[in-house]
Design a protein around this motif. Sequence first.
Motif: not given
Length: 563
Positions: A372-376, A360-364, A24-25
């Motif tokens: 982002r695509a992989a996270a989504q 979810l945070d990575a996608a956003q 998250w950092q």
Amino acid sequence: MPARQSLADIEFLLTEVLQAPARWQALAPFADTDGDLAAQVLDEAAKFVDSAIAPLQRSGDEEGCRFDAGQVHTPAGFREAYQAFWQAGWPSLSCDPDDGGQGLPAVLECVLFEWLAGANHGWTMAPGLLHGAYECIQHHASDNLKAQYLPQIASGEWLATMCLTEAHAGSDLGLVRTRGVPQADGSVRVNGSKIFISGGEHDLTDNIVHLVLARLPDAPAGPKGLSLFLVPKVLEGGARNAVVCERIEEKMGLHGSPTCVMRFDDATGWLVGEPNKGLNAMFVMMNAARLHVGLQGIGLLEAAWQKASAYAAERRQMRAPGARDTSLIQDHPAIRRILATQRAWIDGGRVLAYHTALQLDAAQHSTDAAERAAAQRWCALVTPVLKAALTDQAFHGASACLQVFGGHGYVREWGIEQIVRDARVAMIYEGTNEIQAIDLLVRKVLADGGEGLAALLEALPATPAARARHTVLVDITHQLARAAQADPELPYWVADDYLRAVALVLLEWAWGRIETASRAERWSSPAQAFARWVLPEFDMRAGILRERIAQARNTKAESAAAV
């Protein structure tokens, strides 16, 4: 469920297994959120849950909610606990600072709500939809609606509902009849009835914001004709809106949560999002709710396990194999198997749920388009799996934990029977588990011929044995895609088996992550239980899927021969 009892486990999974602080950092909004801050937040959350919410579990169940001439009175202590909850800032953990939130990673909110559900599921139903309502209003409402309602939803000062279901419609939202008629001032007048509305009326907050699916006058039939409307209980200026609670349901469990029949009689509301695209806006809320329901499953199973484990450590009964005298029942293999198996589901489920929250945070917020695509993709595919598999295990696993108590588990004194009753509804609401399975297989996996799932599995580190199971699942997926062209019903017959197979390979990955981080006895016992008693189900599900595919092929061949 004492939240502090699981605090060390959760901190280990977040910091050592998932490397959450570093992840998250790497995202700009959380650059200043380190492991020490997260630990402090979780420590305070555990104290609050244990001191303010858990003590109301049994009393809330026994007293229940009381309905009186359209008013709902929640059990003693519930309002005071909720006021303390929102005033301490707990609902706003992951909300945007611009809306009055604290801007913390989503996973911290997930841990909080897992604990809340395990401590007092009935009470937790009240704030359970807040985050989804916040996301829905933030992404789809007009600036005027945001200014008027978003700060109070973000803070939790006002609670929210999701008004979808009607008596004749159930899960088929295309049959919704509630109507919204536009007015000259830009508002709408909403008329219709909704059932199964959690927290549709209560005394916890001074206002309730209802998000209502309804139809505009000239809307097309079916789900494509639905719009979403914000309908408050109390209008600006303090006047009561024409929103009526007709009754509350008598239920198997969740007695502390009012499940309401709501009637809208020319109630004043406002459109959220675009006309006839209400489901697009509502699914933001529903998807957030589905992850939280999966977390409810973890919290409830943890609560049941803690009770059963404590009882097994003090109850003596017969001689365990190899013992000379009466033994603690935790020494009997049958009991050890029950406890270790449920522990395997809890620990592995936590890794999957927390990883999903991180995604979810990575996608956003990630600046990397590929990330982002992989996270989504992960969130889209895994959310229905979490909702279905973890709530199914919450009920059946809690029932297994009740078995540890013998006859004592069936009476109210020990509290385990309440967990079993409360857990059952999680398999039904926010989309039944059967609908989750169909969503996974038909709408998401087969929609691209299984390529998205194959890419997800390919990205997961795996042992040779685990990689072999991935290959089996991908092969079955491709076979299903081909067979479904000739037999469109086939995916619907096997969707539940498919979802279970996906859940098991994901849990295997989760346990691989845990074992890489630690080989301590605390983790080795449930790891062995997973390998011995849980993972073998994969072969059974794969066999069912292959057999059903073969039957579909044979039927197709026989039909071709007959022609």
